[in-house]
Design a protein around this motif. Structure first.
Motif, PDB file in Angstrom:
ATOM      1  N   LYS A 164      -7.092   8.193  -1.366  1.00 20.00           N
ATOM      2  CA  LYS A 164      -7.361   6.960  -2.098  1.00 20.00           C
ATOM      3  C   LYS A 164      -6.124   6.062  -2.153  1.00 20.00           C
ATOM      4  O   LYS A 164      -6.212   4.858  -1.976  1.00 20.00           O
ATOM      5  CB  LYS A 164      -7.832   7.295  -3.513  1.00 20.00           C
ATOM      6  CG  LYS A 164      -8.099   6.085  -4.365  1.00 20.00           C
ATOM      7  CD  LYS A 164      -8.485   6.480  -5.773  1.00 20.00           C
ATOM      8  CE  LYS A 164      -8.627   5.259  -6.639  1.00 20.00           C
ATOM      9  NZ  LYS A 164      -8.852   5.617  -8.035  1.00 20.00           N
ATOM     10  N   THR A 165      -4.955   6.655  -2.380  1.00 19.55           N
ATOM     11  CA  THR A 165      -3.745   5.843  -2.456  1.00 19.55           C
ATOM     12  C   THR A 165      -3.327   5.313  -1.094  1.00 19.55           C
ATOM     13  O   THR A 165      -2.616   4.315  -1.020  1.00 19.55           O
ATOM     14  CB  THR A 165      -2.577   6.645  -3.048  1.00 19.55           C
ATOM     15  OG1 THR A 165      -2.360   7.805  -2.246  1.00 19.55           O
ATOM     16  CG2 THR A 165      -2.862   7.044  -4.474  1.00 19.55           C
TER      17      THR A 165
ATOM     18  N   LEU B  42      -6.539   2.298  -0.597  1.00 18.74           N
ATOM     19  CA  LEU B  42      -6.622   1.195  -1.556  1.00 18.74           C
ATOM     20  C   LEU B  42      -5.235   0.749  -1.996  1.00 18.74           C
ATOM     21  O   LEU B  42      -4.378   1.579  -2.285  1.00 18.74           O
ATOM     22  CB  LEU B  42      -7.418   1.634  -2.788  1.00 18.74           C
ATOM     23  CG  LEU B  42      -8.888   1.971  -2.545  1.00 18.74           C
ATOM     24  CD1 LEU B  42      -9.496   2.491  -3.833  1.00 18.74           C
ATOM     25  CD2 LEU B  42      -9.640   0.770  -2.057  1.00 18.74           C
TER      26      LEU B  42
ATOM     27  N   SER C 199      -3.519  12.441  -1.523  1.00 18.71           N
ATOM     28  CA  SER C 199      -4.568  11.567  -2.025  1.00 18.71           C
ATOM     29  C   SER C 199      -4.857  10.485  -0.992  1.00 18.71           C
ATOM     30  O   SER C 199      -4.025   9.616  -0.732  1.00 18.71           O
ATOM     31  CB  SER C 199      -4.137  10.934  -3.343  1.00 18.71           C
ATOM     32  OG  SER C 199      -5.080   9.978  -3.754  1.00 18.71           O
TER      33      SER C 199
ATOM     34  N   SER D 223       0.846  -1.184   0.000  1.00 17.11           N
ATOM     35  CA  SER D 223       0.000   0.000   0.000  1.00 17.11           C
ATOM     36  C   SER D 223       0.884   1.237   0.000  1.00 17.11           C
ATOM     37  O   SER D 223       1.883   1.306   0.698  1.00 17.11           O
ATOM     38  CB  SER D 223      -0.919   0.008   1.221  1.00 17.11           C
ATOM     39  OG  SER D 223      -0.156   0.042   2.393  1.00 17.11           O
TER      40      SER D 223
END
Length: 141
Positions: free
Chosen positions: A38-39, A42, A36, A13
């Motif tokens: 999201k990074t 996910l 971000s 991750s």
């Protein structure tokens, strides 16, 4: 000792926590861009992880094959030569091709997109001399 040709397929991750400011401890948006979430949450695609580790896996394979063929001195000489070549002797703002490193890694035999799309004169990024020198001084300390 591993003779692995392809990198492992485990997923790492990505985190932007290393982009925090040293004194204040928050994300430094001016130097590292917008954060971000999201990074951080996910994981990346497995192929993305393999592509990011491809060069290092090939280097380890080359060292192991050299050790088996020529003995322990060959990979030690190769690692020493690579560490010397990777150190830049110029100011960080001057362009450098680092041809010797490309020859050591075998990149002189291939044509990648960096070869014709990585021209510094065509770059849209602004060169910040002060940040480059500050980064170089922080590496020495």
């Amino acid at each position: 000792m591993s003779l692995r040709i392809v990198p492992d397929s485990h997923i790492e991750s990505v985190s932007t926590s290393d982009s925090s400011h040293k004194e204040f401890g928050v994300h430094d948006t001016l130097r590292n861009g917008i954060r971000s979430i999201k990074t951080e949450v996910l994981p990346g695609h497995p192929l993305e992880n393999r592509l990011s580790q491809w060069g290092e896996t090939q280097w380890e394979l080359k060292l192991n094959l050299a050790r088996q063929a020529h003995g322990m001195h060959a990979p030690i000489k190769m690692m020493m030569e690579r560490s010397i070549v990777e150190k830049r002797q110029r100011l960080p703002v001057l362009p450098s091709s680092n041809l010797h490193l490309n020859i050591l890694l075998g990149k002189d035999e291939t044509i990648d997109y960096e070869d014709f799309l990585n021209d510094p004169t065509m770059s849209t990024d602004m060169l910040d001399v002060h940040t480059a020198m500050e980064h170089k001084l922080n590496l020495r300390v």
